[in-house]
Design a protein around this motif. Structure first.
Motif, PDB file in Angstrom:
ATOM      1  N   LYS A 127       0.960  -1.123  -0.153  1.00  0.00           N
ATOM      2  CA  LYS A 127       0.001  -0.085   0.013  1.00  0.00           C
ATOM      3  C   LYS A 127       0.838   1.371   0.108  1.00  0.00           C
ATOM      4  CE  LYS A 127      -3.589  -2.420   2.550  1.00  0.00           C
ATOM      5  NZ  LYS A 127      -4.508  -2.231   3.698  1.00  0.00           N
ATOM      6  N   GLY A 128       2.092   1.143   0.332  1.00  0.00           N
ATOM      7  CA  GLY A 128       2.992   2.501   0.373  1.00  0.00           C
ATOM      8  C   GLY A 128       2.812   3.158   1.826  1.00  0.00           C
ATOM      9  N   THR A 129       3.846   3.818   2.116  1.00  0.00           N
ATOM     10  CA  THR A 129       4.010   4.233   3.502  1.00  0.00           C
ATOM     11  C   THR A 129       5.103   5.267   3.580  1.00  0.00           C
ATOM     12  OG1 THR A 129       4.236   3.696   5.950  1.00  0.00           O
ATOM     13  CG2 THR A 129       5.478   2.469   4.591  1.00  0.00           C
ATOM     14  N   THR A 130       5.100   6.236   4.788  1.00  0.00           N
ATOM     15  CA  THR A 130       6.167   6.894   5.016  1.00  0.00           C
ATOM     16  C   THR A 130       6.915   6.382   6.280  1.00  0.00           C
ATOM     17  OG1 THR A 130       4.818   8.854   3.927  1.00  0.00           O
ATOM     18  CG2 THR A 130       6.889   9.406   5.482  1.00  0.00           C
ATOM     19  N   VAL A 131       7.916   6.512   6.275  1.00  0.00           N
ATOM     20  CA  VAL A 131       9.080   5.833   7.354  1.00  0.00           C
ATOM     21  C   VAL A 131      10.075   6.874   7.875  1.00  0.00           C
ATOM     22  CG1 VAL A 131      10.244   3.777   8.096  1.00  0.00           C
ATOM     23  CG2 VAL A 131       8.532   3.565   6.429  1.00  0.00           C
ATOM     24  N   SER A 210      12.976  11.251   6.486  1.00  0.00           N
ATOM     25  CA  SER A 210      11.648  10.793   6.059  1.00  0.00           C
ATOM     26  C   SER A 210      11.688  10.218   4.679  1.00  0.00           C
ATOM     27  CB  SER A 210      10.447  12.028   6.104  1.00  0.00           C
ATOM     28  OG  SER A 210       9.351  11.491   5.826  1.00  0.00           O
ATOM     29  N   VAL A 211      11.325   8.897   4.641  1.00  0.00           N
ATOM     30  CA  VAL A 211      11.292   8.126   3.193  1.00  0.00           C
ATOM     31  C   VAL A 211       9.727   7.832   3.070  1.00  0.00           C
ATOM     32  CG1 VAL A 211      12.308   5.957   2.370  1.00  0.00           C
ATOM     33  CG2 VAL A 211      13.587   7.212   4.194  1.00  0.00           C
ATOM     34  N   GLU A 212       9.692   8.349   1.735  1.00  0.00           N
ATOM     35  CA  GLU A 212       8.347   7.966   1.000  1.00  0.00           C
ATOM     36  C   GLU A 212       8.447   6.595   0.426  1.00  0.00           C
ATOM     37  OE1 GLU A 212       5.735   9.745   1.244  1.00  0.00           O
ATOM     38  OE2 GLU A 212       6.250  11.321   2.592  1.00  0.00           O
ATOM     39  N   VAL A 213       7.957   5.649   0.645  1.00  0.00           N
ATOM     40  CA  VAL A 213       7.970   4.279   0.280  1.00  0.00           C
ATOM     41  C   VAL A 213       6.752   4.162  -0.746  1.00  0.00           C
ATOM     42  CG1 VAL A 213       7.740   1.983   0.637  1.00  0.00           C
ATOM     43  CG2 VAL A 213       8.905   3.202   2.368  1.00  0.00           C
TER      44      VAL A 213
END
Length: 372
Positions: A127-131, A210-213
């Protein structure tokens, strides 16, 4: 001047590209270099011959004259087969760097690339996420602004190379340029280093990012964050940070590219009589109709319930694999009922177990063939 065909000397065709000629010369120079073959006159001869051929074939004008008139067309211009023309210096510098460990040209050093291993759940990968991550790295020293010199002072021109970053050294019968051992190619030295970074110009720090996956990433995918690696020299760019994706094993699903797989255990009653089951998906509950007579390993495909690939393409499917469970811990009544059921099956003949009967027939034929 060598009278052998120059293309033959370099072991290339007369239609070879400039890159192929350069590569051929590098290989021969590495093989026959006199410092690698001391007291070997034949190696020295082969080296000079290869150098002469490269000097001509790497120069467009000389090569055109040689192709048209042969050795006579380049006799005057080649002379003793010197070091000039046709990008020879580039190849020669590269080769001597390979042989002697020296450097061809001084340059500021870009910062090193870094890698961060990021573990994700299957749900987040799909789904994608921000880590948020925290990365150890080297950053420019704020005290000296990355110069390495104490504030109020500056770097000085290297006395060994005169600021060029290179020194000329004698190697056998010719000289080569190498990176200056005193300043390591920078062209400057620091006599009064910064107290914070001790002259390095960089300090160790941790930074939060902050990594946008993106949705659909999978094991082995990498996300590149430009300029988030280690800081380079004062005037050089920073390296990049590569975030390596690792997806944790899931208790229900297995992923194969865009498709998801899950095993669905059913009872022998459901397998025999059929029924409707509730199965999971990453979007929620789904209903699966199981027809009567379903066997173990039967697969049911639910279209569009898999993964949308990160690089584009159609959404994958959810594939449910049926596993028929054998009942365990039966009580006396259940065992008796099963025995009655077995007797009923025996009376009915072979029609209820087509796979078993087919297997038995094949086994009998196998043993009969062994006897004949």
């Amino acid at each position: 001047m060598s009278q052998r065909d120059y293309y033959e000397v370099l072991e290339v065709s007369n239609t070879a590209s400039d890159a192929e000629i350069k590569k051929a010369f590098r290989r021969l120079a590495m093989k026959y270099h006199p410092d690698r073959n001391p007291d070997d006159e034949s190696a020295e001869k082969n080296f000079k011959e290869a150098k002469e051929a490269f000097d001509v074939l790497s120069n467009p004008n000389k090569r055109a004259a040689y192709d048209q008139f042969g050795h006579a067309g380049v006799d005057q211009s080649v002379g003793g087969g010197g070091f000039s023309g046709g990008g020879f210096g580039d190849a020669f510098s590269d080769i001597f760097g390979d042989i002697f460990g020296g450097g061809g040209r001084s340059r500021v050093r870009k910062g090193a690339d870094l890698q961060y291993n990021l573990e994700l759940t299957l749900e987040d990968a799909v789904k994608g996420t921000t880590v948020k991550i925290r990365v150890p790295t080297l950053k420019h020293c704020t005290t000296c602004s990355g110069s390495g010199a104490k504030p109020g002072t500056s770097a000085e021109t290297c006395s060994t190379c005169g600021g060029h970053g290179q020194v000329r050294m004698q190697q056998g019968f010719f000289s080569v340029q190498q990176t200056c051992p005193n300043c390591r190619g920078k062209g400057t030295t620091i006599s009064d280093p910064c107290n914070t970074c001790h002259g390095a110009g960089r300090v160790k720090e941790h930074k939060s990012l902050s990594v946008e996956v993106p949705a659909g990433v999978d094991n082995g995918d990498r996300i590149r964050l430009s300029g988030e690696g280690e800081a380079g020299d004062a005037s050089a760019p920073s390296g990049d940070l590569f975030v390596q994706i690792h997806v944790k094993p899931h208790p229900i699903f297995e992923r194969d590219n865009a498709d998801l797989y899950c095993e669905v255990p059913i009872s022998i009653v459901t397998a025999a009589l059929g029924g409707e089951l509730e199965v999971p998906s990453l979007e929620g509950r789904l209903n699966l109709k199981v027809p009567a007579g379903t066997q173990t390993h039967k697969q049911f495909r639910m279209r569009g319930k898999g993964v949308k690939p990160v690089r584009g393409g159609p959404i994958g499917d959810l594939i449910c694999r049926i596993v028929v469970e054998t009942p365990v811990k039966l009580n006396a009544e259940q065992k008796e009922l099963l025995e009655q059921f077995a007797q009923s099956m025996d009376k009915a003949g072979k029609k209820h177990s087509p796979n078993e009967n087919s297997w038995v027939d094949n086994m009998k034929k196998f043993f009969e063939d062994m006897k004949s």
